[in-house]
Scaffold this active site. Structure first.
Site, PDB file in Angstrom:
ATOM      1  N   LYS A 117       4.948  18.508  38.952  1.00  0.00           N
ATOM      2  CA  LYS A 117       5.196  17.632  37.808  1.00  0.00           C
ATOM      3  C   LYS A 117       4.909  16.173  38.127  1.00  0.00           C
ATOM      4  O   LYS A 117       4.628  15.380  37.240  1.00  0.00           O
ATOM      5  CB  LYS A 117       6.606  17.828  37.297  1.00  0.00           C
ATOM      6  CG  LYS A 117       6.761  19.239  36.725  1.00  0.00           C
ATOM      7  CD  LYS A 117       8.007  19.456  35.915  1.00  0.00           C
ATOM      8  CE  LYS A 117       7.971  20.825  35.259  1.00  0.00           C
ATOM      9  NZ  LYS A 117       7.870  21.938  36.240  1.00  0.00           N
TER      10      LYS A 117
HETATM   11  C1  LIG Z   1       7.450  23.229  35.958  1.00  0.00           C
HETATM   12  C2  LIG Z   1       7.057  24.155  37.062  1.00  0.00           C
HETATM   13  C3  LIG Z   1       6.299  25.316  36.833  1.00  0.00           C
HETATM   14  C4  LIG Z   1       5.884  25.767  35.449  1.00  0.00           C
HETATM   15  O1  LIG Z   1       4.938  24.913  34.859  1.00  0.00           O
HETATM   16  P1  LIG Z   1       4.669  25.008  33.267  1.00  0.00           P
HETATM   17  O2  LIG Z   1       3.801  23.843  32.986  1.00  0.00           O
HETATM   18  O3  LIG Z   1       6.019  24.890  32.624  1.00  0.00           O
HETATM   19  O4  LIG Z   1       4.020  26.307  32.999  1.00  0.00           O
HETATM   20  C5  LIG Z   1       5.929  26.094  37.920  1.00  0.00           C
HETATM   21  N1  LIG Z   1       6.329  25.766  39.169  1.00  0.00           N
HETATM   22  C6  LIG Z   1       7.058  24.664  39.430  1.00  0.00           C
HETATM   23  C7  LIG Z   1       7.483  24.380  40.823  1.00  0.00           C
HETATM   24  C8  LIG Z   1       7.451  23.810  38.399  1.00  0.00           C
HETATM   25  O5  LIG Z   1       8.194  22.720  38.657  1.00  0.00           O
END
Ligand SMILES: *Cc1c(COP(=O)(O)O)cnc(C)c1O
Length: 475
Positions: A117
């Site tokens: 993120k």
């Molecule tokens: C947020 C997240 C995901 C999922 O991503 P999306 O965009 O919601 O599909 C997968 N792995 C980690 C470690 C995350 O923080």
């Protein structure tokens, strides 16, 4: 470039008009009116650009196609300041490493909070500061987190002019490492509020505050959730960067496997593919919360009740519905906003599901858009983590393990399969220890983080108390 809503609102809006927004006024999600097309000369130019001038230059080239209401020099400066080796640890920013055979791993989790993120949120922090400064406005970001999103938002917004963050988390329920990451931030504009309750209580408070329209307007309450178009756009860049690293010629195709929850990450892959990036398959990997796998297998999209949403060892993928999924369905339906509004606005609300299994568009998800899917369980996760560590000498986190498990089922000889690494093992240390009988290493930059002084206020699960804290901070 203009943006429209998946549910039909076509008021012409530019990038900065939707930057600070969540949902469109009609409840839909913002989409660009068209996907800029990357022709062969441009792709060749970008390959060279990434190799010679790096990720920030590539980001600027891609973002420029979608953002024409920030002067180019300013946008370039924002990209340069965001994607640095200092912040992301390597010159490539999202380095690709071979795993085995045609399988590769692209590291998206080398930023400040070691989860993917950061890739988008770091850019968002700089865009917010820029745009708020230009308007002379302030924004109070209110959010609820059980881990990744909250810390990524705080590290993106810390010290930024014009922005305050109020982040609610369930008191005593995050991992020690996650608490240390968030609560060790000493910045004046970051407010950690540990709520005496569970995550749902935190979310309820955020909803209650946001539903108080008078309060929301007076205190400029905003969010940074994953439906924000700017976040999605930022993520498009690393699909190109991954492609350039895993191939030597633009005649080659690659596939991507993406550990998915809210469909934000893989939706950016869809956008990259629609722009003309030579992507064969986009593989959706889910955990036991398999809403998306069910759709791509059967054509039925069925949101889960809270009671049917499992707490798993890849918790950032524990979702009951996939909030960005509407964007893809809008494209799948040939951008028919009326039908999108019916499916997501009416059918999901009244029936909790919709069914495209008999619709002629459903087979296009695979044939035209390249989507396939698979699912992984706790046992798969442990096996995959063990295999990667013992046999291949690399330690991967639980979410990435879901990706590797599903990628192995979908990989085709001769087509590089890039699995997106969405977090580092240290974030989910308990499951790594369960799999390997040893703890993951703490990256050097986090050594001793659990011993730092903490800045957090423990508060009751009470909306009025949260409002009071916000108004005091703004006084
Ligand atoms: C947020 C997240 C995901 C999922 O991503 P999306 O965009 O919601 O599909 C997968 N792995 C980690 C470690 C995350 O923080």
């Amino acid at each position: 470039m203009h943006y429209l809503s998946t549910r039909g609102d076509a008021t012409p809006r530019k990038f900065c008009d939707i930057l600070l927004e969540g949902l469109a006024p009609d409840g839909g999600l913002y989409m660009p009116v068209r996907y800029p097309q990357v022709d062969a000369p441009t792709l060749a130019k970008w390959r060279k650009l990434y190799a010679e001038q790096g990720y920030a230059a590539l980001a600027f080239a891609i973002l420029s196609l979608y953002i024409d209401d920030i002067p180019a020099a300013d946008l370039k400066a924002i990209c340069d300041k965001t994607y640095t080796q200092e912040v992301f640890g390597t010159q490539q920013i999202t380095p690709v490493r071979p795993l085995e055979g045609d399988l590769h791993i692209e590291g998206l989790s080398n930023g400040p909070t070691i989860a993917f993120k950061d890739m988008a949120m770091q850019l968002l922090g700089n865009l917010f500061e820029y745009e708020l400064g230009r308007r002379g406005e302030q924004l109070n970001i209110l959010g609820a987190t059980s881990g990744d999103t909250g810390s990524a938002a705080e590290y993106a917004m810390r010290g930024k002019q014009g922005v305050r963050v109020f982040m609610l988390s369930p008191h005593g329920r995050m991992s020690a490492f996650q608490q240390a990451q968030m609560f060790s931030l000493q910045d004046e504009n970051i407010h950690n509020l540990a709520v005496e309750g569970v995550f749902d209580d935190c979310q309820d408070i955020v909803k209650a505050v946001s539903n108080d329209l008078e309060f929301k307007r007076q205190y400029k309450i905003g969010t940074v959730n994953s439906i924000n178009w700017a976040r999605l756009l930022a993520q498009v860049v690393y699909y190109f960067a991954g492609y350039f690293q895993a191939t030597t010629s633009d005649a080659q195709k690659v596939s991507f496997t993406v550990p998915s929850g809210n469909f934000g990450n893989i939706c950016a892959g869809h956008v990259a593919r629609m722009m003309g990036l030579p992507v064969d398959k986009l593989v959706v990997a889910t955990n036991e919360n398999d809403v998306l796998d069910e759709f791509f297998r059967t054509g039925v999209y069925r949101v889960r009740a809270s009671a049917d949403t499992y707490e798993t060892s890849s918790p950032s993928m524990d979702i009951s519905k996939a909030s960005n999924f509407e964007r893809f369905v809008f494209d799948l339906l040939g951008r028919n906003a009326k039908r999108t509004a019916e499916l997501f606005g009416s059918d999901l609300g009244s029936k909790g599901h919709f069914d495209l299994s008999q619709d002629p568009v459903f087979p296009l998800a695979a044939s035209r858009y390249g989507f396939v899917s698979g699912k992984s369980t706790h046992a798969d996760r442990l096996d995959t983590i063990r295999d990667c560590y013992n046999r291949l000498g690399t330690m991967i986190d639980t979410h990435t393990a879901d990706g590797v498990k599903v990628a192995r089922e979908q990989v085709q000889a001769g087509v590089p399969m890039i699995v997106l690494e969405t977090a580092l093992p240290i974030k989910f240390a308990d499951t790594i220890t369960e799999a390997l009988g040893r703890k993951p290493e703490v990256p050097a930059k986090f050594a001793g983080i659990e011993d730092l002084p903490k800045r957090v206020e423990v508060v009751p699960a009470d909306t009025d108390r949260i409002k009071q804290i916000i108004s005091q901070a703004c006084a």
